[in-house]
Scaffold this motif. Structure first.
Motif, mmCIF file in Angstrom:
data_model
loop_
_atom_site.group_PDB
_atom_site.id
_atom_site.type_symbol
_atom_site.label_atom_id
_atom_site.label_comp_id
_atom_site.label_asym_id
_atom_site.label_seq_id
_atom_site.Cartn_x
_atom_site.Cartn_y
_atom_site.Cartn_z
ATOM 1 N N CYS A 37 44.906 -78.204 10.597
ATOM 2 C CA CYS A 37 43.801 -77.250 10.741
ATOM 3 C C CYS A 37 44.353 -75.826 10.804
ATOM 4 O O CYS A 37 45.528 -75.609 11.120
ATOM 5 C CB CYS A 37 43.025 -77.526 12.031
ATOM 6 S SG CYS A 37 42.318 -79.167 12.126
ATOM 7 N N GLU A 38 43.487 -74.869 10.528
ATOM 8 C CA GLU A 38 43.813 -73.463 10.743
ATOM 9 C C GLU A 38 43.358 -73.115 12.157
ATOM 10 O O GLU A 38 42.174 -72.880 12.395
ATOM 11 C CB GLU A 38 43.111 -72.593 9.713
ATOM 12 C CG GLU A 38 43.487 -71.129 9.759
ATOM 13 C CD GLU A 38 42.775 -70.305 8.701
ATOM 14 O OE1 GLU A 38 42.289 -69.205 9.051
ATOM 15 O OE2 GLU A 38 42.695 -70.770 7.545
ATOM 16 N N VAL A 39 44.294 -73.102 13.100
ATOM 17 C CA VAL A 39 43.949 -73.031 14.520
ATOM 18 C C VAL A 39 43.952 -71.597 15.029
ATOM 19 O O VAL A 39 44.947 -70.881 14.920
ATOM 20 C CB VAL A 39 44.912 -73.886 15.372
ATOM 21 C CG1 VAL A 39 44.524 -73.801 16.851
ATOM 22 C CG2 VAL A 39 44.894 -75.334 14.902
ATOM 23 N N ASN A 40 42.820 -71.199 15.616
ATOM 24 C CA ASN A 40 42.696 -69.928 16.320
ATOM 25 C C ASN A 40 42.584 -70.255 17.807
ATOM 26 O O ASN A 40 41.672 -70.975 18.229
ATOM 27 C CB ASN A 40 41.453 -69.170 15.857
ATOM 28 C CG ASN A 40 41.533 -68.797 14.389
ATOM 29 O OD1 ASN A 40 42.024 -67.744 14.031
ATOM 30 N ND2 ASN A 40 41.059 -69.693 13.516
ATOM 31 N N ALA A 41 43.535 -69.771 18.588
ATOM 32 C CA ALA A 41 43.623 -70.117 20.002
ATOM 33 C C ALA A 41 43.179 -68.933 20.856
ATOM 34 O O ALA A 41 43.857 -67.901 20.895
ATOM 35 C CB ALA A 41 45.051 -70.518 20.352
ATOM 36 N N LEU A 42 42.035 -69.087 21.528
ATOM 37 C CA LEU A 42 41.549 -68.025 22.409
ATOM 38 C C LEU A 42 42.179 -68.186 23.784
ATOM 39 O O LEU A 42 42.001 -69.215 24.447
ATOM 40 C CB LEU A 42 40.026 -68.072 22.523
ATOM 41 C CG LEU A 42 39.401 -67.065 23.502
ATOM 42 C CD1 LEU A 42 39.694 -65.630 23.070
ATOM 43 C CD2 LEU A 42 37.894 -67.295 23.628
ATOM 44 N N VAL A 43 42.926 -67.163 24.221
ATOM 45 C CA VAL A 43 43.524 -67.148 25.549
ATOM 46 C C VAL A 43 42.855 -66.045 26.367
ATOM 47 O O VAL A 43 42.311 -65.093 25.824
ATOM 48 C CB VAL A 43 45.050 -66.922 25.479
ATOM 49 C CG1 VAL A 43 45.705 -67.989 24.623
ATOM 50 C CG2 VAL A 43 45.390 -65.535 24.939
ATOM 51 N N PHE A 44 42.903 -66.188 27.679
ATOM 52 C CA PHE A 44 42.259 -65.226 28.564
ATOM 53 C C PHE A 44 43.036 -63.914 28.552
ATOM 54 O O PHE A 44 44.243 -63.897 28.828
ATOM 55 C CB PHE A 44 42.186 -65.797 29.980
ATOM 56 C CG PHE A 44 41.477 -64.911 30.964
ATOM 57 C CD1 PHE A 44 40.163 -64.522 30.747
ATOM 58 C CD2 PHE A 44 42.118 -64.471 32.107
ATOM 59 C CE1 PHE A 44 39.508 -63.707 31.654
ATOM 60 C CE2 PHE A 44 41.473 -63.660 33.023
ATOM 61 C CZ PHE A 44 40.159 -63.279 32.795
ATOM 62 N N LYS B 182 38.735 -74.085 9.717
ATOM 63 C CA LYS B 182 39.053 -72.973 10.610
ATOM 64 C C LYS B 182 38.503 -73.305 11.998
ATOM 65 O O LYS B 182 37.291 -73.375 12.194
ATOM 66 C CB LYS B 182 38.453 -71.675 10.078
ATOM 67 C CG LYS B 182 39.072 -71.230 8.753
ATOM 68 C CD LYS B 182 38.441 -69.955 8.244
ATOM 69 C CE LYS B 182 39.082 -69.522 6.930
ATOM 70 N NZ LYS B 182 38.444 -68.305 6.365
ATOM 71 N N ILE B 183 39.431 -73.515 12.927
ATOM 72 C CA ILE B 183 39.094 -74.006 14.260
ATOM 73 C C ILE B 183 39.306 -72.910 15.297
ATOM 74 O O ILE B 183 40.288 -72.165 15.236
ATOM 75 C CB ILE B 183 39.984 -75.203 14.639
ATOM 76 C CG1 ILE B 183 39.946 -76.289 13.562
ATOM 77 C CG2 ILE B 183 39.607 -75.748 16.008
ATOM 78 C CD1 ILE B 183 38.677 -77.049 13.451
ATOM 79 N N LEU B 184 38.384 -72.820 16.262
ATOM 80 C CA LEU B 184 38.584 -71.970 17.437
ATOM 81 C C LEU B 184 38.628 -72.862 18.665
ATOM 82 O O LEU B 184 37.712 -73.666 18.881
ATOM 83 C CB LEU B 184 37.465 -70.947 17.590
ATOM 84 C CG LEU B 184 37.524 -70.099 18.877
ATOM 85 C CD1 LEU B 184 38.734 -69.171 18.862
ATOM 86 C CD2 LEU B 184 36.236 -69.300 19.070
ATOM 87 N N VAL B 185 39.695 -72.741 19.454
ATOM 88 C CA VAL B 185 39.792 -73.441 20.732
ATOM 89 C C VAL B 185 39.728 -72.405 21.834
ATOM 90 O O VAL B 185 40.634 -71.569 21.960
ATOM 91 C CB VAL B 185 41.099 -74.249 20.847
ATOM 92 C CG1 VAL B 185 41.172 -74.953 22.209
ATOM 93 C CG2 VAL B 185 41.218 -75.255 19.716
ATOM 94 N N THR B 186 38.652 -72.405 22.621
ATOM 95 C CA THR B 186 38.610 -71.523 23.788
ATOM 96 C C THR B 186 39.319 -72.240 24.942
ATOM 97 O O THR B 186 39.282 -73.465 25.040
ATOM 98 C CB THR B 186 37.173 -71.165 24.204
ATOM 99 O OG1 THR B 186 36.557 -72.300 24.845
ATOM 100 C CG2 THR B 186 36.336 -70.749 23.001
ATOM 101 N N GLY B 187 39.986 -71.468 25.792
ATOM 102 C CA GLY B 187 40.771 -72.096 26.851
ATOM 103 C C GLY B 187 42.022 -72.749 26.302
ATOM 104 O O GLY B 187 42.572 -73.677 26.899
ATOM 105 N N ALA B 188 42.507 -72.247 25.163
ATOM 106 C CA ALA B 188 43.696 -72.825 24.526
ATOM 107 C C ALA B 188 44.940 -72.643 25.362
ATOM 108 O O ALA B 188 45.932 -73.358 25.179
ATOM 109 C CB ALA B 188 43.899 -72.191 23.148
ATOM 110 N N ASP B 189 44.920 -71.692 26.293
ATOM 111 C CA ASP B 189 46.072 -71.436 27.154
ATOM 112 C C ASP B 189 46.151 -72.400 28.330
ATOM 113 O O ASP B 189 47.121 -72.396 29.079
ATOM 114 C CB ASP B 189 46.051 -69.995 27.669
ATOM 115 C CG ASP B 189 44.674 -69.565 28.168
ATOM 116 O OD1 ASP B 189 43.680 -70.284 27.922
ATOM 117 O OD2 ASP B 189 44.578 -68.488 28.793
#
Length: 332
Positions: free
Chosen positions: A30-37, A7-14
């Motif tokens: 991966c199980e991708v969680n994309a943090l966008v602003f 379980k992955i979190l990418v901050t700034g994914a946008d």
């Protein structure tokens, strides 16, 4: 460490590098969680350019790294965090240094606190070659002194050292990825390569730029994103800092001429005073050593500068992409 099913979190994914990293993580299953602003337009940045098939595989989350409670909630049940969210434009940092402290230092602190509380397995913090300032020796290795030659670079030094303190004080499993000058499709015009290419592709014959003498070590974005992944996979990377560099350099003037030759041989370079950085703030030379990352991981650059520039130019030649760039103004 295998990333499959993590379980992955990418901050700034946008953003620029973040969106490319998300694509590669999908290939790693991966199980991708994309943090966008978070914004009221519900824009997901460059993720909006993804196909529906790709987006269906991503959990997109809107938030703000400056909010500590928000970060604690978002990082629950996350195995690995790739922290890329930051303010990165150097010229704008001259005008808004408070914003850079709030985002780059305090935002990173919020991620580290949240990762510690939620017991994440690994946190990859994104640094920048700008933390080194003008090279005192080359190639620049990870032992090179750091020098804050702009408010931006100073805040990135601060975020790096905060991350180091959490490793040493709390045994938080962090590592620091330090890309040199990354370029490629989706990069904003505040950077030199998209600024030059977008001007040339829009038909301009007087290409405006700042100083032509500084040198940079340019890394294609796919190589940079792969560097993040290989650092995450390495079991020996915890507590370490890694340059992601090609160990080659080119001056801004030679780069501009190379692009002119590839796009419009009749174009001429014009120095724009507004684009010149203060003398003591300009970083004159960046040439990174990639010895350490190649010792600890399986990473090595896959793309030459020439082929990377051609791929980037082709992306900009698509009218749907070029129209997003305001080539008539200086993007700080």
């Amino acid at each position: 460490m295998k990333l499959t099913n993590k379980k992955i979190l990418v901050t700034g994914a946008d953003g620029f590098i973040g969106s490319h990293l998300v694509e590669l993580l999908l290939e790693e299953n991966c199980e991708v969680n994309a943090l966008v602003f978070y914004n009221s337009f519900n824009s997901w940045g460059w993720l909006d350019a993804f196909s529906k098939e790709k987006l269906d595989k991503i959990n997109v989350v809107a938030g703000d790294i400056r909010d500590p409670n928000n970060m604690r909630e978002i990082t629950k049940n996350i195995d690995i965090i790739f922290h890329l969210a930051a303010l990165i434009a150097i010229p704008y940092s001259y005008f808004a240094p408070d914003s850079y402290v709030d985002t780059n230092i305090k935002g990173t602190l919020n991620i580290l606190q949240a990762a510690r509380i939620n017991k994440c397995e690994k946190v990859i913090i994104t640094s920048t070659s700008e933390v080194y300032g003008t090279a005192k020796y080359v190639p620049i290795d990870e032992f090179h002194p750091m020098q804050g030659q702009s408010p931006y670079s100073a805040t990135k030094i601060g975020s790096d050292r905060i991350a180091e303190s959490f490793y040493r004080s709390f045994n938080l499993p962090i590592c620091i990825a330090r890309p040199f000058n990354t370029f490629g499709p989706r990069q904003s015009a505040r950077a030199i390569i998209p600024s030059l290419i977008s001007q040339l592709c829009s038909g301009k014959e007087e290409i405006q730029m700042g100083s032509v003498h500084p040198t940079r070590d340019f890394v294609y974005v796919k190589d940079t994103a792969n560097g993040f992944i290989e650092i995450a996979k390495s079991d020996e990377s915890i507590g370490q800092e890694f340059n992601i560099a090609t160990q080659t350099e080119i001056s801004m003037g030679d780069l501009a001429q190379k692009l002119i030759n590839l796009i419009n041989a009749n174009a001429k370079i014009v120095i724009d005073e507004e684009r010149l950085r203060p003398v003591s703030s300009e970083v004159d030379r960046l040439l990174g050593s990639n010895k350490k990352i190649q010792e600890y991981t399986n990473w090595k650059p896959q793309f030459t500068l020439e082929e990377s520039l051609k791929c980037t130019i082709e992306w900009f030649k698509n009218p749907n992409n070029l129209e997003k760039y305001k080539t008539n103004i200086y993007n700080k």
